[in-house]
Design an enzyme around this catalytic site. Sequence first.
Site, short mmCIF file in Angstrom:
data_model
loop_
_atom_site.label_atom_id
_atom_site.label_comp_id
_atom_site.label_asym_id
_atom_site.label_seq_id
_atom_site.Cartn_x
_atom_site.Cartn_y
_atom_site.Cartn_z
N GLU A 1 14.95 13.97 -3.07
CA GLU A 1 14.07 15.05 -3.52
C GLU A 1 14.47 15.52 -4.91
O GLU A 1 15.54 15.15 -5.43
CB GLU A 1 14.14 16.22 -2.54
CG GLU A 1 15.52 16.87 -2.48
CD GLU A 1 15.48 18.31 -2.00
OE1 GLU A 1 14.92 19.13 -2.75
OE2 GLU A 1 16.00 18.60 -0.92
N LYS A 24 19.69 24.80 6.68
CA LYS A 24 20.50 25.79 5.95
C LYS A 24 20.85 26.95 6.87
O LYS A 24 20.01 27.46 7.61
CB LYS A 24 19.73 26.27 4.72
CG LYS A 24 19.39 25.15 3.74
CD LYS A 24 18.56 25.65 2.59
CE LYS A 24 18.24 24.54 1.60
NZ LYS A 24 17.24 23.56 2.14
#
Length: 374
Positions: free
Chosen positions: A51, A186
């Site tokens: 990404e 996360k």
Amino acid sequence: MASSSSALSRLSNLHGHLHPSHSNKGGVGFIKISPEVSEALSNGHAVVALESTIISHGMPYPKNLETAREVEAVVRENGAVPATIAILDGIPCVGLSMEELEKLANLGPRAQKTARRDIAHVVATGGNGATTVSATMFFASMVGIPLFVTGGIGGVHRHGEHTMDISSDLTELGRTPVAVISAGVKSILDVPRTLEYLETQGVCVAAYRTNEFPAFFSETSGCKVPCRVDTPEDCAQLIDANLKLELGTGILIAVPIPQEHAASGRLIESAIKRALEEARDKNIIGNAATPFLLARVNELTGGASLASNIALVKNNALVGAKISVALAQIKEHENKGGQFLFFRHDNDKKNQVCIIKEKYFVRYESNELIHDVT
């Protein structure tokens, strides 16, 4: 005979590269694929998608450029070709040159953070877009890249039951057949609810060499996983089965952060709580929340979280490259006419053989094992 087999293999790979199994295969003509990535795909070599949001929004210049180059180097050192994905001047690019990487790094947050919903707008306006997990998966699938490496995926935000703030990464995993290698989700997010959402989406969640789902900065989250994989070959076989069965969903393979780089869980958690309160007070929501929270947590931990972030991305790149190589070897073997057998005991019934999409399944013995019988 060997040259004939090699030619057949190359033609098969080339056909798959030009006509990937994606519902929007016609859109491939709008994508710029770098010569290195195009050649690797045409020859059936290992390719790892990366990404670009981590470059533009993850850290400041020039640290972002340095990290991007280092991650690509890790992929190459482990036998695969890196394919960083971004939209530059309205053109979706799969595989960036050094000049394009530097352009994106210099743009920083001026490049639009681009999820699936934003792709058409960024392309139509000739803009610059740094792809998130969902957009990167979308483009990787379009050109036939089955594996993507990132730091951590998005998920259900804390208090998401009230805000409905759920990352499009999760729905993309539910509808795009690309395997995502990450350090879990996360830890600023709601891990248990994220895993519940992935289950609803039908996404296989596996953990690498552990039974517990990692939480980005931490090796543990307190949540067990339904699937454990211990080698790159295990991961490749899982991905290969998912693709052959045409389940239509992605796979999440969670790799714990290396122990020597794991930040203190107590320090990180304290910083996260404070950052969440600040974000709430400033009404920072949506796709602006994660960059703010990560930056603030880095400030509060004196840079410890950023160092850990970079370490886990590099580790994911190493593992992802090895998985990609193992997956390419499976494909190469099949293109050469290789056959794999599943053996399983079937009580007192006679052994049965059935052919499903050029794979032979034989019932025999007690465990399901893949055997090369060429």
